[in-house]
Design a protein around this motif. Structure first.
Motif, short mmCIF file in Angstrom:
data_model
loop_
_atom_site.label_atom_id
_atom_site.label_comp_id
_atom_site.label_asym_id
_atom_site.label_seq_id
_atom_site.Cartn_x
_atom_site.Cartn_y
_atom_site.Cartn_z
N ALA A 107 0.25 22.23 20.70
CA ALA A 107 0.02 23.55 21.33
C ALA A 107 1.30 24.11 21.94
N PHE A 108 2.14 23.25 22.51
CA PHE A 108 3.38 23.74 23.12
C PHE A 108 4.28 24.39 22.08
N ASP A 109 4.37 23.77 20.89
CA ASP A 109 5.19 24.37 19.82
C ASP A 109 4.62 25.71 19.39
N VAL A 110 3.29 25.83 19.34
CA VAL A 110 2.67 27.11 18.99
C VAL A 110 3.04 28.17 20.01
N LEU A 111 2.94 27.79 21.27
CA LEU A 111 3.28 28.73 22.33
C LEU A 111 4.72 29.20 22.21
N GLU A 112 5.64 28.28 21.97
CA GLU A 112 7.05 28.65 21.86
C GLU A 112 7.29 29.57 20.67
N SER A 113 6.57 29.34 19.57
CA SER A 113 6.81 30.15 18.38
C SER A 113 6.29 31.58 18.54
N VAL A 114 5.20 31.77 19.28
CA VAL A 114 4.66 33.12 19.44
C VAL A 114 5.28 33.85 20.61
N ARG A 115 5.91 33.11 21.52
CA ARG A 115 6.51 33.76 22.69
C ARG A 115 7.97 34.07 22.45
N ASP A 116 8.67 33.58 21.67
CA ASP A 116 10.06 33.64 21.23
C ASP A 116 10.94 34.69 21.91
N GLY A 117 10.52 35.18 23.05
CA GLY A 117 11.37 36.07 23.83
C GLY A 117 11.13 37.54 23.57
N SER A 118 10.51 37.90 22.45
CA SER A 118 10.32 39.30 22.11
C SER A 118 9.01 39.86 22.65
N LEU A 119 8.11 38.96 23.02
CA LEU A 119 6.81 39.41 23.53
C LEU A 119 6.88 39.54 25.05
N ARG A 120 6.70 40.78 25.53
CA ARG A 120 6.89 41.03 26.95
C ARG A 120 5.58 41.13 27.72
N ASP A 121 4.44 41.23 26.99
CA ASP A 121 3.18 41.35 27.73
C ASP A 121 2.17 40.34 27.17
N PHE A 122 1.14 40.07 27.97
CA PHE A 122 0.17 39.02 27.65
C PHE A 122 -0.69 39.41 26.45
N GLU A 123 -1.01 40.71 26.31
CA GLU A 123 -1.86 41.12 25.19
C GLU A 123 -1.15 40.87 23.86
N LEU A 154 1.02 38.55 23.34
CA LEU A 154 1.01 37.10 23.11
C LEU A 154 -0.34 36.66 22.57
N GLU A 155 -1.41 37.23 23.11
CA GLU A 155 -2.75 36.89 22.62
C GLU A 155 -2.88 37.23 21.14
N ALA A 156 -2.45 38.43 20.79
CA ALA A 156 -2.56 38.86 19.40
C ALA A 156 -1.73 37.97 18.48
N ALA A 157 -0.51 37.62 18.90
CA ALA A 157 0.35 36.77 18.08
C ALA A 157 -0.25 35.38 17.92
N THR A 158 -0.86 34.88 18.99
CA THR A 158 -1.48 33.55 18.92
C THR A 158 -2.64 33.54 17.93
N ALA A 216 -7.53 33.18 31.41
CA ALA A 216 -6.55 32.09 31.32
C ALA A 216 -5.57 32.19 32.45
N LEU A 217 -5.14 31.05 32.93
CA LEU A 217 -4.20 31.03 34.05
C LEU A 217 -2.85 31.57 33.64
N ASP A 218 -2.43 31.26 32.43
CA ASP A 218 -1.13 31.69 31.95
C ASP A 218 -1.13 31.58 30.42
N ALA A 219 0.00 31.81 29.81
CA ALA A 219 0.11 31.79 28.35
C ALA A 219 -0.21 30.41 27.80
N ALA A 220 0.29 29.37 28.44
CA ALA A 220 0.05 28.02 27.95
C ALA A 220 -1.44 27.69 27.98
N ASP A 221 -2.10 28.14 29.06
CA ASP A 221 -3.54 27.87 29.18
C ASP A 221 -4.31 28.62 28.10
N PHE A 222 -3.87 29.83 27.76
CA PHE A 222 -4.53 30.61 26.73
C PHE A 222 -4.40 29.95 25.36
N VAL A 223 -3.19 29.54 25.01
CA VAL A 223 -2.97 28.93 23.69
C VAL A 223 -3.75 27.61 23.57
#
Length: 604
Positions: free
Chosen positions: A227-243, A245-249, A272-279
């Protein structure tokens, strides 16, 4: 019935079986002589075998009146089990016991002889096919599919009548339908119930939808583990908002698992508490949903397979699968015994009222070429049949024989042979001879020579052989060198008493002794036979005619033994000592023996 009601099962064993199998299954295993079930429950195989022998043949086991008789019995079943075509057949052979009625003996003889004839009637390719089918059955741990496929192989080999009538009674079309259905199952499936066992599953390829769900579950589980690798791949710095990130996940998970995006979105946590919790939450819930979907689909496929098995059963009470499993197990047992009989040239004995006689018998425990012998006591008709010379035909009518003769002349081996013949016949099995007539014995007393010379051994020996002799019923006495347990004079008196008691009790007996000359006149129903050594071979081995000579006292011929010792002595002093003994036993006889051996060697 309580488990502790069975012979050999105490509180600890009962508790172990109950924990492993449950009381009902443990009782069923004992009643069906299922060695494997008891071994899997934690019992040692030898202990399980003894328990099942007593549970299923208590009366028959009582025929083994001495430890030496039980030893021969164990060795015979080990030989027979070695010829078994399956592990379960070997287990069934090991728990066989002497049968208690002539009808039961004749019935088993019919089936085993039929199985022998069927086995020998197969050509080599068909034998190989049948053996391979049973090997596959074993490797598949006797699964339902393996049982059905083995039944098909037996039918194709023509094993469908006589002892294999149950195989012939199976419907070939239903077997093929059952095989098709069972090919989709790993393990055993009950047509009227649930999947039976934790390790049973629907096979890959049985259902396309189930295969897709399983593939998606595997992919989702792999993503959840990283899951951590998935989070890193969808967050890659270009995603600035939670929505975003959700869509990318959701897009990433749907793409890599093959699950519809809507299904992934439905599995995502509402909060979800944060992005990691959501993924991690999305992946965890998706795995749970896919596991439920797989379970539901497996249940549906299993229900379909049950329906197919019920359809092939028609109006029969049992399905073809159940009937095939029973028929294959019985066929393996009978063919194994038939194979054992055929490979060792055993023949069907004729059951008689009161006698034991063999023509051309062989000791089953001796390998290589052995001289067959003919012998008997009691009532029989072998003496009047064609075959051996009249001198080799055992005379009928004598209740007891006293067997004398050469050291290492095969006297004990002959006793063991008679014991083996009597035991095999009592279990409904053919015997190692050209012909045999065997009575029904309530007790078989086989006593080997025990080289201990003290009062304790004498007492224990008498306590071993006398009670079964005086008990009601028919007894066969096979006693070896009784004189070894006490001084010769008193041994002769005791042996005279045993011979007389054997005749008086209506028993049959063969007594091996070197004390024939010291015996008082024997009863009219007793005779003395002898085995003779004829000299030494050119290798200085004792040359013996193992066929007893009836109503003739055998000689111990110590000069042959001393001759060999003289010839083989390399030390001058030791040789002189043996030469001194040669003078004691007859120097002329020793020299003649040595000359004969030397002449034979030169002639060769």
């Amino acid at each position: 019935m309580s488990l502790q009601d069975y012979w050999g099962i105490g509180p600890k064993t009962s508790e172990r079986l109950t924990e492993a199998l449950g009381t009902e299954r443990a009782v069923a295993a004992i009643e069906s002589a299922d060695v494997r079930a008891l071994v899997d429950a934690g019992l040692h195989r030898g202990r399980a075998t003894r328990i099942l022998r007593r549970a299923n043949g208590e009366a028959g086991m009582d025929a083994l009146a001495t430890g030496d008789a039980r030893s021969v019995y164990d060795d015979l079943l080990t030989l027979a089990a070695d010829a078994a075509l399956t592990a379960h057949a070997a287990d069934r052979i090991r728990v066989m016991t002497p049968l208690t009625g002539r009808d039961a003996v004749e019935s088993r003889l019919d089936r085993v002889v039929g199985a022998r004839d069927a086995w020998t009637g197969l050509d080599e390719p068909d034998r190989g096919t049948v053996a391979d089918a049973f090997a596959a059955y074993d490797e598949a741990d006797a699964s339902d599919l393996a049982a059905v496929e083995t039944a098909v192989a037996l039918r194709e080999a023509g094993l469908t009548d006589g002892p294999f009538a149950d195989v012939g009674g199976l419907d070939g079309d239903r077997l093929r339908d059952a095989a098709d259905a069972l090919a989709d199952v790993r393990g055993s499936i009950d047509p009227d119930g649930e999947l039976d066992g934790d390790d049973i599953e629907i096979a890959a390829g049985a259902d396309a939808e189930l295969d897709r769900l399983r593939d998606r579950l595997v992919a989702a589980s792999d993503l959840a583990d990283s899951a951590f690798d998935v989070l890193e791949s969808v967050r890659d710095g270009s995603l600035r908002d939670f929505e975003a990130l959700e869509a990318a996940t959701i897009d990433r998970v749907a793409r890599e698992t093959g699950v519809e995006p809507a299904t992934v979105r439905a599995a995502a946590p509402d909060e979800a508490l944060d992005a990691a919790d959501f993924v991690s939450g999305t992946l965890r819930d998706l795995v749970d949903e896919l596991e439920s979907a797989v379970d539901e689909r497996e249940a549906a496929v299993a229900a379909d397979i049950r329906d197919r098995l019920r359809d092939e059963a028609g109006t029969d009470e049992d399905t073809s699968v159940a009937r095939a499993a029973t028929a294959v197990s019985d066929a393996a047992f009978l063919l194994s015994l038939g194979r054992f009989t055929a490979e060792n040239d055993h023949v069907r004995p004729t059951l008689v009222d009161d006698g034991i006689a063999v023509r051309g018998a062989r000791n089953p425990f001796l390998a290589g070429e052995v001289q067959p012998v003919s012998y008997g006591v009691g009532s029989h008709s072998l003496a009047g049949e064609s075959g051996p010379a009249s001198a080799d035909a055992p005379p009928p009518g004598d209740r007891v024989s006293v067997l004398t003769g050469a050291n290492s002349g095969g006297k004990t081996t002959l006793l063991e042979t008679l014991c083996a013949v009597a035991l095999l016949a009592s279990m409904g099995l053919p015997v190692p001879a050209e012909a045999a007539e065997v009575g029904t014995f309530d007790r078989i007393v086989f006593h080997r020579r025990h080289a201990s010379f003290n009062a304790g051994v004498l007492e224990s020996t008498l306590k071993s052989v006398v009670p079964p002799l005086v008990a009601d019923g028919r007894t066969l006495m096979l006693v070896d060198e009784f004189e070894a347990i006490t001084e010769p004079g008193r041994a002769a008196d005791l042996l005279n008493g045993l011979v007389t008691l054997t005749v008086d009790r209506g028993a049959l007996g063969v007594y091996v002794t070197h004390l024939a000359a010291d015996l008082s006149p024997l009863p009219d129903a007793a005779r003395v036979d002898g085995i003779f050594a004829e000299g030494l071979t050119n290798d200085l081995d004792l040359r013996v005619d193992y066929q007893p000579r009836f109503e003739t006292v055998g000689k111990s011929t110590p000069e042959f033994i001393v001759s060999r010792l003289v010839a083989n002595a390399s030390d001058r002093g030791v040789r002189a000592g043996f030469e001194h003994l040669a003078g004691a036993v007859g120097e002329e006889a020793v020299q003649r023996t040595l000359s004969d051996a030397e002449w034979t060697a030169n002639d060769d």
